[in-house]
Enzyme design. Sequence first.
Site, PDB file in Angstrom:
ATOM      1  N   LYS A 219       0.846  -1.206   0.000  1.00 19.47           N
ATOM      2  CA  LYS A 219       0.000   0.000   0.000  1.00 19.47           C
ATOM      3  C   LYS A 219       0.880   1.255   0.000  1.00 19.47           C
ATOM      4  O   LYS A 219       0.679   2.182  -0.786  1.00 19.47           O
ATOM      5  CB  LYS A 219      -0.921  -0.027   1.229  1.00 19.47           C
ATOM      6  CG  LYS A 219      -1.555   1.295   1.594  1.00 19.47           C
ATOM      7  CD  LYS A 219      -2.560   1.762   0.563  1.00 19.47           C
ATOM      8  CE  LYS A 219      -2.892   3.227   0.757  1.00 19.47           C
ATOM      9  NZ  LYS A 219      -3.758   3.751  -0.279  1.00 19.47           N
ATOM     10  N   CYS A 273      -3.535  11.524   1.569  1.00 16.09           N
ATOM     11  CA  CYS A 273      -2.771  10.266   1.519  1.00 16.09           C
ATOM     12  C   CYS A 273      -1.336  10.502   1.064  1.00 16.09           C
ATOM     13  O   CYS A 273      -0.390  10.163   1.770  1.00 16.09           O
ATOM     14  CB  CYS A 273      -3.454   9.269   0.599  1.00 16.09           C
ATOM     15  SG  CYS A 273      -5.011   8.698   1.271  1.00 16.09           S
TER      16      CYS A 273
HETATM   17  N1  NAD Z   1      -9.262   9.111   1.550  1.00 19.18           N
HETATM   18  C1  NAD Z   1      -8.864   8.174   0.723  1.00 19.18           C
HETATM   19  O1  NAD Z   1      -9.181   8.221  -0.483  1.00 19.18           O
HETATM   20  C2  NAD Z   1      -8.027   7.014   1.199  1.00 19.18           C
HETATM   21  C3  NAD Z   1      -7.604   6.087   0.258  1.00 19.18           C
HETATM   22  C4  NAD Z   1      -6.869   5.012   0.685  1.00 19.18           C
HETATM   23  C5  NAD Z   1      -6.564   4.869   2.044  1.00 19.18           C
HETATM   24  N2  NAD Z   1      -6.955   5.817   2.943  1.00 19.18           N
HETATM   25  C6  NAD Z   1      -6.646   5.612   4.359  1.00 19.18           C
HETATM   26  O2  NAD Z   1      -7.848   5.187   5.004  1.00 19.18           O
HETATM   27  C7  NAD Z   1      -7.921   5.711   6.348  1.00 19.18           C
HETATM   28  C8  NAD Z   1      -9.178   6.536   6.512  1.00 19.18           C
HETATM   29  O3  NAD Z   1      -9.088   7.653   5.657  1.00 19.18           O
HETATM   30  P1  NAD Z   1     -10.316   8.627   5.447  1.00 19.18           P
HETATM   31  O4  NAD Z   1      -9.913   9.570   4.372  1.00 19.18           O
HETATM   32  O5  NAD Z   1     -11.571   7.842   5.327  1.00 19.18           O
HETATM   33  O6  NAD Z   1     -10.332   9.387   6.858  1.00 19.18           O
HETATM   34  P2  NAD Z   1     -11.521  10.293   7.408  1.00 19.18           P
HETATM   35  O7  NAD Z   1     -10.872  11.234   8.345  1.00 19.18           O
HETATM   36  O8  NAD Z   1     -12.333  10.809   6.255  1.00 19.18           O
HETATM   37  O9  NAD Z   1     -12.440   9.272   8.201  1.00 19.18           O
HETATM   38  C9  NAD Z   1     -12.107   8.699   9.407  1.00 19.18           C
HETATM   39  C10 NAD Z   1     -13.373   8.615  10.247  1.00 19.18           C
HETATM   40  O10 NAD Z   1     -13.107   7.812  11.398  1.00 19.18           O
HETATM   41  C11 NAD Z   1     -13.815   8.374  12.494  1.00 19.18           C
HETATM   42  N3  NAD Z   1     -13.245   7.851  13.738  1.00 19.18           N
HETATM   43  C12 NAD Z   1     -12.144   8.258  14.388  1.00 19.18           C
HETATM   44  N4  NAD Z   1     -11.915   7.493  15.475  1.00 19.18           N
HETATM   45  C13 NAD Z   1     -12.892   6.564  15.489  1.00 19.18           C
HETATM   46  C14 NAD Z   1     -13.218   5.481  16.360  1.00 19.18           C
HETATM   47  N5  NAD Z   1     -12.466   5.195  17.401  1.00 19.18           N
HETATM   48  N6  NAD Z   1     -14.309   4.744  16.097  1.00 19.18           N
HETATM   49  C15 NAD Z   1     -15.100   5.029  15.024  1.00 19.18           C
HETATM   50  N7  NAD Z   1     -14.845   6.030  14.168  1.00 19.18           N
HETATM   51  C16 NAD Z   1     -13.762   6.780  14.400  1.00 19.18           C
HETATM   52  C17 NAD Z   1     -13.683   9.858  12.284  1.00 19.18           C
HETATM   53  O11 NAD Z   1     -14.655  10.583  13.009  1.00 19.18           O
HETATM   54  C18 NAD Z   1     -13.857   9.956  10.763  1.00 19.18           C
HETATM   55  O12 NAD Z   1     -15.195  10.165  10.406  1.00 19.18           O
HETATM   56  C19 NAD Z   1      -6.622   6.490   6.546  1.00 19.18           C
HETATM   57  O13 NAD Z   1      -5.673   5.645   7.117  1.00 19.18           O
HETATM   58  C20 NAD Z   1      -6.208   6.850   5.120  1.00 19.18           C
HETATM   59  O14 NAD Z   1      -4.838   7.052   5.014  1.00 19.18           O
HETATM   60  C21 NAD Z   1      -7.699   6.873   2.537  1.00 19.18           C
END
Ligand code: NAD
Length: 427
Positions: A219, A273
């Site tokens: 990843k 990211c």
């Molecule tokens: N955004 C992308 O396109 C993308 C793509 C690939 C990987 N990622 C990875 O995926 C992960 C999530 O990214 P994202 O963009 O969705 O983040 P985000 O910030 O949009 O979403 C994370 C969510 O998790 C919630 N949260 C935090 N602590 C929590 C808990 N203990 N229990 C339940 N919910 C909780 C937050 O309130 C938030 O809504 C990250 O590690 C990111 O690097 C993101």
Amino acid sequence: MQLLDKIKNKQFTMAVFGLGRVGLPFSLIFAARNVKVIGVDVDATIVERLKKGITTIREAGIEELLKKVMSEQKFIVTVDAKGAVDEADVIVVTVGTPLTHDLRPDFSQLHQALEMISSRSISGKLIILRSTVPPRTTEEVVCKLLKERTGLEVGRDFYLTYCPERILEGRALEELETLPEIIGGVDSASSIIAAELFKIVNPKKRTIITSAKTAELAKLFSNIYRYVNFALANQFALIAEYYGADAYEIIKVANQDYKRANIPIPGPSGGPCLYKDGYMLNYTPFIDFIKSAWHLNESIPLHMVNRTKEKVGCLFGLKVALLGLAFKADVDDTRQSPAVKLLNALKAEGCEVAVHDPYIASAPIESVLSNADIVILAVNHSQFKDLTCQYIAKLAKPRALLVDCWGFFEPDNVRKAGMRYLGLGRG
Ligand SMILES: NC(=O)c1ccc[n+]([C@@H]2O[C@H](COP(=O)([O-])OP(=O)(O)OC[C@H]3O[C@@H](n4cnc5c(N)ncnc54)[C@H](O)[C@@H]3O)[C@@H](O)[C@H]2O)c1
């Protein structure tokens, strides 16, 4: 019934921790295939909005799908994490893993989610970590903690895999169906069960079974590969500027009918990211090259402000029209956006900045361009491809400066329309 059979018969419940850019589309794609999904988020505002059928992110087809699966009661949302763990057979963790201000991975959301999960019985359940994490996190943090807290054995009493999310923002639903799925099992039983799970999304979906550590690194490597390539294109842009040459023309010439060159065009690069993923490897002594790429990409907004200053002199009091605020084309996400960094740098110079972004609540384009001293094309949104120099020149001040960060405009056309031109990668 064993977990594998429950999954094969779609007689299971899934809990998804985190309803952000990753967790929401992931939840909806399973709910749309008749799996009962409980979405959990600690942010009560997100949960309340989703309950009303209002999505918190912009993705093609997501609003309709949310309403559909909610009306069919296939998708429910809650802040009750413990209740969701009790009810679920499969638990997917998609919480955020950003960087702290001093560029260390911030594990607080992951730790909180693990606290909640490990405080309940996880016997017989599959846990999938999907957030982006440093290598060894699945085995040495998640697995270790779950084993210690529950006294259960992985591969026998519960199952654990790392299955990274690799979607492109804006194309999440489409890519969840089509991308091959990397399954990094902590043991082979966990991998087999997780692979069966992803067949529900698309029976033709390819699954690649490997170790958790390999999946974590795969990843990171794929994102870092893109990011350093963008940095290299930006390095070429700076070199082209030094020589008074045109980086777009050079790259076109270099790539043309030559299979061994696939150089991307330069442009401000960042986002939630790409900005951070190199720093997930901060624990090794071998990331100088990646850090150089980061420094280069992060320097582009200020570089453009400095070049603008060289062209117009003092920026204080000038009216700037900033076109685009998102971190990349055709999305509404401003996290770690180079355009936001550009905006902040311009404000620090005392500019009066008006912003238009078709994906973000902002001022209409006409009013933003009206009487502008400087117009900056900061994001390569498709909508901006229809903009003409004549249209901009008609609204902006006479002899306004057009700063093009994406090579959208031909310098000669800009000059013919009565404006001055400045482009990234164009000397
Ligand atoms: N955004 C992308 O396109 C993308 C793509 C690939 C990987 N990622 C990875 O995926 C992960 C999530 O990214 P994202 O963009 O969705 O983040 P985000 O910030 O949009 O979403 C994370 C969510 O998790 C919630 N949260 C935090 N602590 C929590 C808990 N203990 N229990 C339940 N919910 C909780 C937050 O309130 C938030 O809504 C990250 O590690 C990111 O690097 C993101």
